[in-house]
Design an enzyme around this catalytic site. Structure first.
Site, PDB file in Angstrom:
ATOM      1  N   LEU A  94      19.555  67.803  25.323  1.00 42.22           N
ATOM      2  CA  LEU A  94      19.373  67.964  26.762  1.00 42.22           C
ATOM      3  C   LEU A  94      18.664  66.748  27.343  1.00 42.22           C
ATOM      4  CD1 LEU A  94      18.246  71.715  26.855  1.00 42.22           C
ATOM      5  CD2 LEU A  94      20.568  70.751  26.982  1.00 42.22           C
ATOM      6  N   CYS A  95      19.175  66.327  28.473  1.00 37.98           N
ATOM      7  CA  CYS A  95      18.599  65.165  29.150  1.00 37.98           C
ATOM      8  C   CYS A  95      17.524  65.634  30.119  1.00 37.98           C
ATOM      9  CB  CYS A  95      19.689  64.403  29.890  1.00 37.98           C
ATOM     10  SG  CYS A  95      19.072  62.975  30.806  1.00 37.98           S
TER      11      CYS A  95
END
Length: 238
Positions: A89-90
């Site tokens: 996840l960014c």
């Protein structure tokens, strides 16, 4: 250098674990693997009045050997409607943004930030768009999903047992509801049958009454006819 950095990471993560045990993060449980302190697993409980209420979301944090000087990778494992599963996840607290990482941030800080971002709708790499209905459906299904995950059950045995009890209560409530519905349907059918029988009985009684009245009318008619004949004959004789 690598060994010393790894020792630093281990010491820091042990410290963070002790801190979490003493002061838990709201709605979040987290533990490192016994075999690898650089991999942590977390379970996020959906907060009240949110789209995730009633759900539990399993994920993991994978820390680099350079922690706390470099941020971890963050993954979500349980289907949730907000993030892709098993995908990095960014986030500003993940390894996608080492430039915004602060070495002072702890595991508690990371988990708090993850929950906060989960409750928002801001798009990012690894996020997905789903309807509110889908999120609620996935929340209801999350308990069963997590119980099929051996890693989750091993990391959170007490939580897994709570989930089993919750699912058992749900099944009992559904069974009771189904039984009540069946009773209601059967009672409705019985009432309908009684009404039909009542109507048939009333019709039968009405038919008997009409038949009796018809017979009386016939008898009266014959009597009147006989009297008329008798009267005419008497007049003729006279």
């Amino acid at each position: 250098m690598s060994k010393r950095t790894n020792t630093t990471a281990t010491a820091r993560l042990k410290q963070d674990y002790m801190r979490i045990m003493k002061d838990p993060v709201p709605y979040v449980q987290a533990v490192p693997l016994a075999s690898n302190i650089l991999e942590w697993h977390y379970a996020v409980e959906g907060p009240e009045k949110s789209l995730y209420e009633g759900g539990y979301y399993h994920g993991k944090l994978v820390f680099p050997r350079e922690f706390p000087f470099k941020p971890p990778s963050i993954y979500m494992i349980t289907p949730n409607g907000r993030f892709k599963c098993n995908t990095r996840l960014c986030l500003s607290i993940s390894d996608f943004h080492p430039d915004t990482w602060n070495p002072a941030w702890s595991v508690s800080t990371i988990l708090t930030g993850l929950l906060s971002f989960m409750l928002e709708k801001s798009p990012t790499l690894g996020s997905i768009e789903t309807s509110d209905y889908t999120k609620r459906q996935l929340a209801a299904q999350s308990l069963h999903f997590n119980l099929q995950d051996k890693q989750f059950v091993d990391c959170f045995p007490n939580l897994a047992e709570e989930m089993r009890q919750t699912l058992k209560k749900r099944e009992e409530e559904m069974a009771r509801s189904a039984e009540l519905n069946n009773r209601s349907v059967n009672a409705g059918l019985a009432n309908s049958s009684s009404r039909v029988q009542g109507v048939n009985g009333a019709n039968e009684q009405q038919g008997l009454l009409n038949s009796a009245l018809t017979n009386i009318c016939v008898i009266i008619g014959f009597a009147a006819f006989a009297y008329t004949v008798k009267y005419v004959l008497k007049n003729i004789v006279e």
